[in-house]
Structures are given as structure tokens and as C-alpha cells.
Design an enzyme around this catalytic site. Structure first.
Site, short mmCIF file in Angstrom:
data_model
loop_
_atom_site.label_atom_id
_atom_site.label_comp_id
_atom_site.label_asym_id
_atom_site.label_seq_id
_atom_site.Cartn_x
_atom_site.Cartn_y
_atom_site.Cartn_z
N GLY A 169 -9.44 2.52 4.39
CA GLY A 169 -8.07 2.26 4.81
C GLY A 169 -8.06 1.65 6.19
O GLY A 169 -9.03 1.03 6.64
N GLY A 170 -6.95 1.85 6.89
CA GLY A 170 -6.81 1.28 8.22
C GLY A 170 -7.87 1.77 9.20
O GLY A 170 -8.10 1.14 10.24
N GLY A 403 -22.60 -33.78 15.61
CA GLY A 403 -21.74 -32.86 16.37
C GLY A 403 -22.47 -31.57 16.70
O GLY A 403 -22.18 -30.93 17.72
N ALA A 404 -23.41 -31.20 15.84
CA ALA A 404 -24.14 -29.95 16.07
C ALA A 404 -24.96 -30.02 17.35
O ALA A 404 -25.19 -29.01 18.01
CB ALA A 404 -25.03 -29.64 14.87
C1 HXC Z 1 -7.18 15.72 4.51
C2 HXC Z 1 -9.17 15.49 3.42
C3 HXC Z 1 -9.06 14.09 3.46
C4 HXC Z 1 -7.91 13.53 4.08
C5 HXC Z 1 -10.88 14.58 2.47
N1 HXC Z 1 -10.32 15.74 2.79
N2 HXC Z 1 -10.14 13.56 2.85
N3 HXC Z 1 -8.25 16.29 3.95
N4 HXC Z 1 -7.02 14.38 4.61
N5 HXC Z 1 -7.75 12.22 4.19
C6 HXC Z 1 -10.85 17.07 2.56
C7 HXC Z 1 -10.90 17.45 1.10
O1 HXC Z 1 -9.68 18.01 0.71
C8 HXC Z 1 -12.04 18.46 1.09
O2 HXC Z 1 -11.56 19.68 1.56
C9 HXC Z 1 -12.98 17.93 2.14
O3 HXC Z 1 -12.20 17.07 2.98
C10 HXC Z 1 -14.13 17.13 1.59
O4 HXC Z 1 -13.60 16.21 0.67
P1 HXC Z 1 -14.23 16.03 -0.79
O5 HXC Z 1 -13.26 15.22 -1.56
O6 HXC Z 1 -14.62 17.35 -1.34
O7 HXC Z 1 -15.54 15.24 -0.44
P2 HXC Z 1 -16.23 14.04 -1.22
O8 HXC Z 1 -16.30 14.36 -2.66
O9 HXC Z 1 -17.47 13.73 -0.49
O10 HXC Z 1 -15.21 12.81 -1.08
C11 HXC Z 1 -14.94 12.29 0.17
C12 HXC Z 1 -13.79 11.28 0.06
C13 HXC Z 1 -12.56 11.96 -0.61
C14 HXC Z 1 -14.23 10.09 -0.79
C15 HXC Z 1 -13.47 10.82 1.46
O11 HXC Z 1 -12.33 13.20 0.02
C16 HXC Z 1 -11.33 11.14 -0.53
O12 HXC Z 1 -11.14 10.18 -1.30
N6 HXC Z 1 -10.45 11.49 0.40
C17 HXC Z 1 -9.18 10.85 0.56
C18 HXC Z 1 -9.36 9.54 1.20
C19 HXC Z 1 -8.05 8.88 1.49
O13 HXC Z 1 -7.34 8.46 0.60
N7 HXC Z 1 -7.68 8.93 2.79
C20 HXC Z 1 -6.46 8.36 3.24
C21 HXC Z 1 -6.75 6.87 3.33
S1 HXC Z 1 -5.42 6.00 3.99
P3 HXC Z 1 -12.25 21.07 1.16
O14 HXC Z 1 -11.33 22.10 1.72
O15 HXC Z 1 -12.35 21.09 -0.33
O16 HXC Z 1 -13.59 21.10 1.82
C22 HXC Z 1 -5.83 5.92 5.55
C23 HXC Z 1 -4.86 5.14 6.29
C24 HXC Z 1 -5.34 4.94 7.66
O17 HXC Z 1 -6.74 6.45 6.02
C25 HXC Z 1 -4.45 3.95 8.28
C26 HXC Z 1 -4.75 3.71 9.69
C27 HXC Z 1 -3.91 2.64 10.23
#
Ligand code: HXC
Length: 513
Positions: A169-170, A403-404
Site C-alpha cells: 500500500g502507501g 548526443g551520448a
Molecule cells: C492491524 C494487522 C495488520 C494491520 C497484520 N496484522 N496486518 N493488524 N493492522 N494492517 C496482524 C494480524 O491480525 C495478526 O495478528 C498479526 O498482525 C500477523 O498477521 P498474520 O496475518 O497472521 O501474518 P501473515 O500470515 O504473515 O500475513 C502478513 C500480512 C497479512 C500479509 C501482512 O497480515 C495482511 O495481509 N495484513 C493486512 C495488510 C493490509 O491490507 N494492510 C493495510 C494496507 S493499506 P495476531 O493477533 O493474529 O498475531 C495501507 C495503506 C497505507 O497500508 C497508506 C499509506 C499512505
């Protein structure tokens, strides 16, 4: 008093455990170090001082008030690497997947501000699931606070990002703004939208690794400057990279002790093949010139027709930009121009002298290149070199066409010393192409056009395919023997040590982005 000290000890122990032993074990099972282990490996022994160890998030939605982890998913602080002060943050995947909350962002911003105030590099060890989903826009605001600081710090202190887990993401935009991104193979990935969204929107099926793994970003997109096998190698690379850089833009990189001896390098005499169209590896020219084993290559697998990287010459840090005849004859294309321009600008920001090695037949022709904007991308390199005020020295090893020739750090765009090897060819174009155009009528009228072309080609080559026309005009300062190159360069850069250039007063230039 004892109970108060016990309380502090308890809190520290709790903070050190992050998201708990189970999650630490999972991190290890995934062949990843924890945030604290990474920092301990990176920094000089006992030098790390943590800041904000007891910070907690302030969210009460979704039962978050019952899930409090000290430090809130990021370890921040300062310490030394090879006795040099650096600021560092390491996201702790064991706490909510290292996701970024408002307070997590505040911790990062705090040390970024301190790093800028004291003029020390900042290193980010990223391992995060992105925005803390439970916090919504507060988390997005936190990201933007970091991006803003990345931009303000750009060109002021070196900023290095290591990607040691997810970065999606961002979140990718902080590393993108920093100076260098190092990715760990098979355990890190970066993308703006993941495979699921890609499938929905474009119907492409792709894995995370294919979409945004280390190899993809090192070879296809150029987002990763360096890739490493594992966490430990990544941390070692950060230390190595840092050794070529100064603390900030008011300093020069630390020189290593180096005893100069007879700096003649015979090995350079035998590199250029007799046949001007035969490739050779510019890496052998580089290693023939620099201090032994001192080359640290950036973007090794991306746009390979140009080589960029840091090296040492007589103990001093230099940035090298060099055409690579082994890849597409060393032509400048969209990607190679961008790659070299970005590297050039980094060196210029941080007072690292530039050595440009030239063997370039021109810009890459074709609809792909033209439609992808070779005009504007080629101009980036021209712009970056023209604006660079650090010491700049050029060696033309063989071809410098069209040019290079101008773009590759010619005298005309402000290079300080321009050398050429005796076999250099400096001309508008190759002898064959030139003869076909300017002697078109003679060749058509000849009894034997093939012979006529060869005769005219030779005539043109004799006149222009050499360094002497350019030397006559002072565009080349000296035609040098290859074996003397190292000695000449050490002297040239030493003479330029106090170079000062006044630049016109303006807010900033408008590089063709
Ligand atoms: C809160 C989160 C989290 C998140 C993971 N966790 N991502 N908690 N916010 N964004 C937590 C899970 O609930 C889990 O908690 C622990 O972290 C580990 O995650 P798992 O899923 O068990 O690990 P894994 O299987 O290794 O997968 C990792 C992952 C997946 C691929 C990152 O967790 C995932 O897809 N997370 C969401 C990613 C996402 O969509 N993020 C938002 C993106 S948008 P527990 O308690 O079970 O240990 C964004 C916008 C930013 O970031 C913009 C900026 C401008």
C-alpha cells in the site's frame, strides 16, 4: 524504592518481548530476526539507546484497549555503526504485524527529526502489514507525517530503507523517497496493490513474489537498489553502504588510511579488444582502477547497460557511472538514463566525487524507447550531470558517439577533467553510418559501391574515430595510457578536493521528471 525499580524492570522485560514469545517463535520459523535482534546485529555492541520503549497506542475501538504492547510495534533509537552515529527504527512484526498506528508513526517521526537536527543518517528496518486497520485515517496521517519528513530530509542526511518483510500500500512511498532500498530475498515484498486487487482489476494472476519480491524490484522495476539472501546479509550491506557515505550534506565521506605506491596498473592495457565491435566487461576496467575489492554496486541487475556504484580511490569514496559494453553495447536507454541520473544526484547531494567511464555508441533507437520517453529520460542524466558540482572526472575508454558523448560527463557540461584512452572514438556517429549518409551519392555512382563504402568508411574513421580531434580543441584534457589511469585519477581527484562552484540563486531547478 525496590518495588519501583522492580516495576521498571518488569516494564522493560515486557517491552523486550514485543508481541510475545509465540509470535517471536513464528518470526524465527519464517527465517526472520526480530526487530530487536536486527538492531543489535546492526549497531556496534552496547551502543543502542532506545527511545520511546514504553509508548502505547491510544485506540479504544474494536477492543484495542485490551491489547496493549509496550513500544507499539516499532523499536526506535540511536547508536553507532563503526563508531558513527546513526538513528534507526525497526518495525516489530510480532506486534499487530508491525502495522503503523498513530503512535508508531510518532515514534518514527521523533527520531527522524532528531537525525536531521544532529546531521546523522537514518535507517529504517521495515517489516509491516501496513496501516493499523483498527485506526483508520489516523494511521494514514501517520504515514504522511513520515513521507513529509523523508522529503524534508532528502539531500540533508542519508536515508536507507531495508525491506525485511511485507511493505504494501502507501507504505511503499517512504522507502521510495529514501536514498537506498535494500530488499531481503524470499521474505520481503513491496507493492501498491497486492495480488488480490490485481486479480480483481486486471484479471492477472500473480504471486506476491512475482508482483513485488526482491528479484522483481531488483531487475524489473528498479525499486530495489540491492537484494540480499537473508536478514544478516541485509544488515551487513547497510553497514557497508554507509561506509562510503558522509554523515550529512555538509560533510565529506570519511577517507580510509591508504598508502599510495606506484599506481601503474598493467592489467588495464589488455582489456579493450582489437575489434571495436567486440564487447568487454567494464567491471574489469573498474576493478583495474579502484582500490582492491572496494566496489559496491547499486542496481546490479537493473538496466545493466550502465553500471553505477561506490568505490574507493586511494582510500577516498567515489561514485562511478560507467557504460557497460557487455549489455546492449552500453547504449543509453530509458532505464539506464534514469538509473544513472538518480545515482549521480545522490553523489552530488552528499559530496561524493564522480568518476564517469565512457564507452557508449549512443541512445537506444526504436519505437519502444521513443514512446517510453527516451527524450525526457535521457535528459534526466544530462540534467543531473550538468547540475552536479562535486568533482567530476571522465575517462573515455572506447566509443563516445553522438548526443551520448555530450551527456556522459563531457567537458561541455562541466566535467573537471576529461581523459581518453588512445583507442577512443569520439564522433557524431560510427564511420559506417556516417559514410552512408554523407557519401551517399559517391557510393551510388561508384562501379563497386561496396568497395566505395569501405573506402569512405576508412576515410571517415581515420579522421574522426580517434581522440585527437577532441584533444586538439581541449575537449579532452589528455590522452592517457590505460595503465596510467589510476594514477591520473588519484591525482586529478586530489587536485579537485577544494572545488567550489557557485550556483545561480533559485528555489530549485526543474529536472525533467
Ligand atoms: C492491524 C494487522 C495488520 C494491520 C497484520 N496484522 N496486518 N493488524 N493492522 N494492517 C496482524 C494480524 O491480525 C495478526 O495478528 C498479526 O498482525 C500477523 O498477521 P498474520 O496475518 O497472521 O501474518 P501473515 O500470515 O504473515 O500475513 C502478513 C500480512 C497479512 C500479509 C501482512 O497480515 C495482511 O495481509 N495484513 C493486512 C495488510 C493490509 O491490507 N494492510 C493495510 C494496507 S493499506 P495476531 O493477533 O493474529 O498475531 C495501507 C495503506 C497505507 O497500508 C497508506 C499509506 C499512505
Amino acid at each position: 524504592m525496590d518495588s519501583k525499580i522492580n516495576k521498571l524492570n518488569e516494564l522493560n522485560t515486557l517491552a523486550n518481548l514485543g508481541g510475545g514469545q509465540k509470535r517471536i517463535d513464528k518470526q524465527h520459523a519464517n527465517k526472520k530476526l526480530t526487530a530487536r535482534e536486527r538492531i543489535n546485529y546492526l549497531m556496534d555492541a552496547s551502543s543502542f539507546e532506545e527511545i520511546g520503549k514504553l509508548v502505547t497506542h491510544r485506540t479504544t475501538d474494536f477492543g484495542m484497549q485490551d491489547q496493549i504492547y509496550l513500544g507499539d510495534g516499532v523499536v526506535t533509537g540511536y547508536g553507532t555503526i563503526n563508531n558513527r552515529l546513526v538513528y534507526v527504527y525497526a518495525q516489530d512484526f510480532t506486534v499487530f504485524g508491525g502495522s503503523l498506528s498513530e503512535t508508531h508513526a510518532e515514534k518514527i517521526c521523533k527520531i527522524m527529526d532528531m537525525a536531521v537536527k544532529v546531521g546523522a543518517p537514518i535507517i529504517g528496518l521495515n517489516d509491516s502489514g501496513g496501516a493499523r486497520i483498527q485506526e483508520g485515517v489516523r494511521s494514514l496521517g501517520g504515514y504522511a507525517d513520515i513521507f513529509y519528513r523523508n522529503v524534508r530530509a532528502s539531500g540533508v542526511i542519508p536515508q536507507i530503507s531495508a525491506i525485511m518483510g511485507p511493505c504494501a500500500g502507501g507504505a511503499v512511498y517512504s522507502p521510495a523517497i529514501t536514498d537506498f532500498t535494500i530488499m531481503v530475498e524470499n521474505s520481503s515484498y513491496m507493492f501498491v496493490t497486492g495480488p488480490n486487487v490485481v486479480k480483481t482489476v486486471t484479471n492477472e494472476t500473480v504471486t506476491s513474489e512475482e508482483l513485488g519480491g526482491a528479484e522483481t524490484h531488483a531487475s524489473k522495476s528498479g525499486v530495489a537498489h540491492v537484494t540480499t539472501l537473508n536478514d544478516v546479509e541485509c544488515l551487513e550491506d547497510i553497514k557497508k553502504l554507509l561506509s562510503y557515505l558522509p554523515q550529512n550534506n555538509t560533510e565529506t565521506p570519511q577517507a580510509l588510511n591508504f598508502k599510495l605506491e606506484d599506481e601503474i596498473r598493467d592489467v588495464l592495457s589488455d582489456i579493450i579488444p582489437d575489434n571495436a565491435n567486440k564487447p568487454y566487461d567494464m567491471h574489469s576496467v573498474i576493478s583495474g582502477i579502484i582500490d582492491a575489492d572496494s566496489f559496491y554496486e547499486i542496481h546490479k541487475d537493473y538496466a545493466e547497460s550502465i553500471i553505477v556504484g561506490f568505490a574507493r580511490l586511494g582510500g577516498r569514496s567515489v561514485g562511478i557511472v560507467a557504460n557497460q559494453p557487455m549489455s546492449f553495447a552500453g547504449v543509453l536507454g530509458v532505464k539506464s538514463s534514469r538509473k544513472a541520473a538518480r545515482f549521480t544526484r545522490f553523489c552530488d547531494c552528499f559530496n561524493i566525487p564522480l568518476l564517469v567511464l565512457v564507452d557508449v555508441p549512443g541512445f537506444l533507437p526504436g519505437t519502444d524507447q521513443e514512446w517510453d520517453g527516451i527524450i525526457v529520460h535521457g535528459a534526466k542524466l544530462l540534467y543531473a550531470l550538468s547540475e552536479a558540482t562535486v568533482p567530476r572526472v571522465t575517462v573515455i575508454t572506447r566509443k563516445a558517439y553522438g548526443g551520448a558523448y555530450d551527456v556522459m560527463n563531457s567537458k561541455h557540461i562541466g566535467a573537471d577533467f576529461n581523459f581518453a584512452w588512445p583507442g577512443a572514438e569520439i564522433a557524431v556517429m560510427g564511420a559506417k553510418g556516417a559514410s552512408e549518409i554523407i557519401f551517399k551519392r559517391d557510393i551510388a555512382a561508384a562501379d563497386n559501391p561496396v568497395e566505395k563504402l569501405a573506402e569512405k568508411e576508412k576515410e571517415y574513421a581515420d579522421k574522426f574515430a580517434n581522440p585527437y580531434e577532441a584533444a586538439k580543441r581541449g575537449f579532452i584534457d589528455e590522452v592517457i595510457l590505460p595503465k596510467n589511469t589510476r594514477r591520473k585519477l588519484i591525482k586529478a581527484f586530489a587536485s579537485l578536493e577544494n572545488k567550489k562552484v557557485d550556483t545561480p540563486k533559485r528555489k530549485h531547478g526543474n529536472i525533467p521528471l
